[in-house]
Design a protein around this motif. Structure first.
Motif, PDB file in Angstrom:
ATOM      1  N   ALA A   1       0.832  -1.206   0.000  1.00  0.00           N
ATOM      2  CA  ALA A   1       0.000   0.000   0.000  1.00  0.00           C
ATOM      3  C   ALA A   1       0.868   1.258   0.000  1.00  0.00           C
ATOM      4  O   ALA A   1       0.537   2.242  -0.647  1.00  0.00           O
ATOM      5  N   LEU A   2       1.988   1.210   0.741  1.00  0.00           N
ATOM      6  CA  LEU A   2       2.896   2.349   0.799  1.00  0.00           C
ATOM      7  C   LEU A   2       4.256   1.891   1.292  1.00  0.00           C
ATOM      8  O   LEU A   2       4.399   0.797   1.841  1.00  0.00           O
ATOM      9  N   SER A   3       5.237   2.742   1.076  1.00  0.00           N
ATOM     10  CA  SER A   3       6.575   2.531   1.636  1.00  0.00           C
ATOM     11  C   SER A   3       7.062   3.866   2.171  1.00  0.00           C
ATOM     12  O   SER A   3       6.550   4.924   1.802  1.00  0.00           O
ATOM     13  N   LEU A   4       8.053   3.799   3.057  1.00  0.00           N
ATOM     14  CA  LEU A   4       8.618   4.997   3.675  1.00  0.00           C
ATOM     15  C   LEU A   4      10.129   4.929   3.559  1.00  0.00           C
ATOM     16  O   LEU A   4      10.743   3.918   3.914  1.00  0.00           O
ATOM     17  N   MET A   5      10.716   6.001   3.033  1.00  0.00           N
ATOM     18  CA  MET A   5      12.174   6.087   2.899  1.00  0.00           C
ATOM     19  C   MET A   5      12.669   7.360   3.567  1.00  0.00           C
ATOM     20  O   MET A   5      11.916   8.313   3.763  1.00  0.00           O
TER      21      MET A   5
END
Length: 158
Positions: free
Chosen positions: A36-40
């Motif tokens: 659904a999403l990723s965080l970097m």
């Protein structure tokens, strides 16, 4: 099953890597959110600016953790500082430029998967050391098509 509270212990997947002269790391991979999403997190030096580009698949949200950054989204420029947020809709050309001595950004991509492109084109910090290695921009750009990412112009300048 999606893990609503993913662990953040050190793993090879979370190790920092050099990308286009700045440091990056994946804080939350898409695999932890059902893609659904990723965080970097990106830590970039003064003057750092990726080429203007378009994500055909992902929305992008930037949160300035430290520093001063200009975001260019479509025809607009937004000068942000610590604690401010910018949004890049899919299909709209965008980039950013670090105006302070350095800046740290937390970046959310939705849906996930583009983090795999960053990782594939990065060099682990553990291998390269404390200075960013040279990179082949043409190779990085050439690999973007498989991720529905395309470059639309040069990096922004002030």
């Amino acid at each position: 099953m999606i893990n609503s509270f993913p662990a953040f212990e050190p793993t090879p997947e979370r190790e920092p890597f050099w990308f286009l002269g700045g440091r990056a790391r994946i804080l939350l991979p898409g695999s932890a959110t059902g893609n659904a999403l990723s965080l970097m997190e990106f830590s970039d030096p003064v003057g750092h600016a990726p080429p203007r580009h378009v994500h055909e698949n992902e929305e992008e949200l930037w949160f300035v953790l430290d520093g001063e950054v200009s975001f260019f989204v479509g025809d607009e420029r937004h000068d942000l500082t610590e604690g401010q947020v910018a949004y890049g809709p899919r299909g709209v050309p965008h980039s950013y430029l670090v105006r302070s001595e350095g800046a740290r950004l937390a970046t959310v991509f939705s849906p996930a998967f583009i983090e795999e492109w960053f990782k594939a084109n990065g060099t682990p910090v553990a291998e390269a050391g404390n200075l960013p290695p040279a990179f082949d921009l043409a190779a990085v750009v050439g690999s973007a098509e498989a991720f529905s990412l395309r470059v639309t112009g040069p990096p922004p300048t002030l």
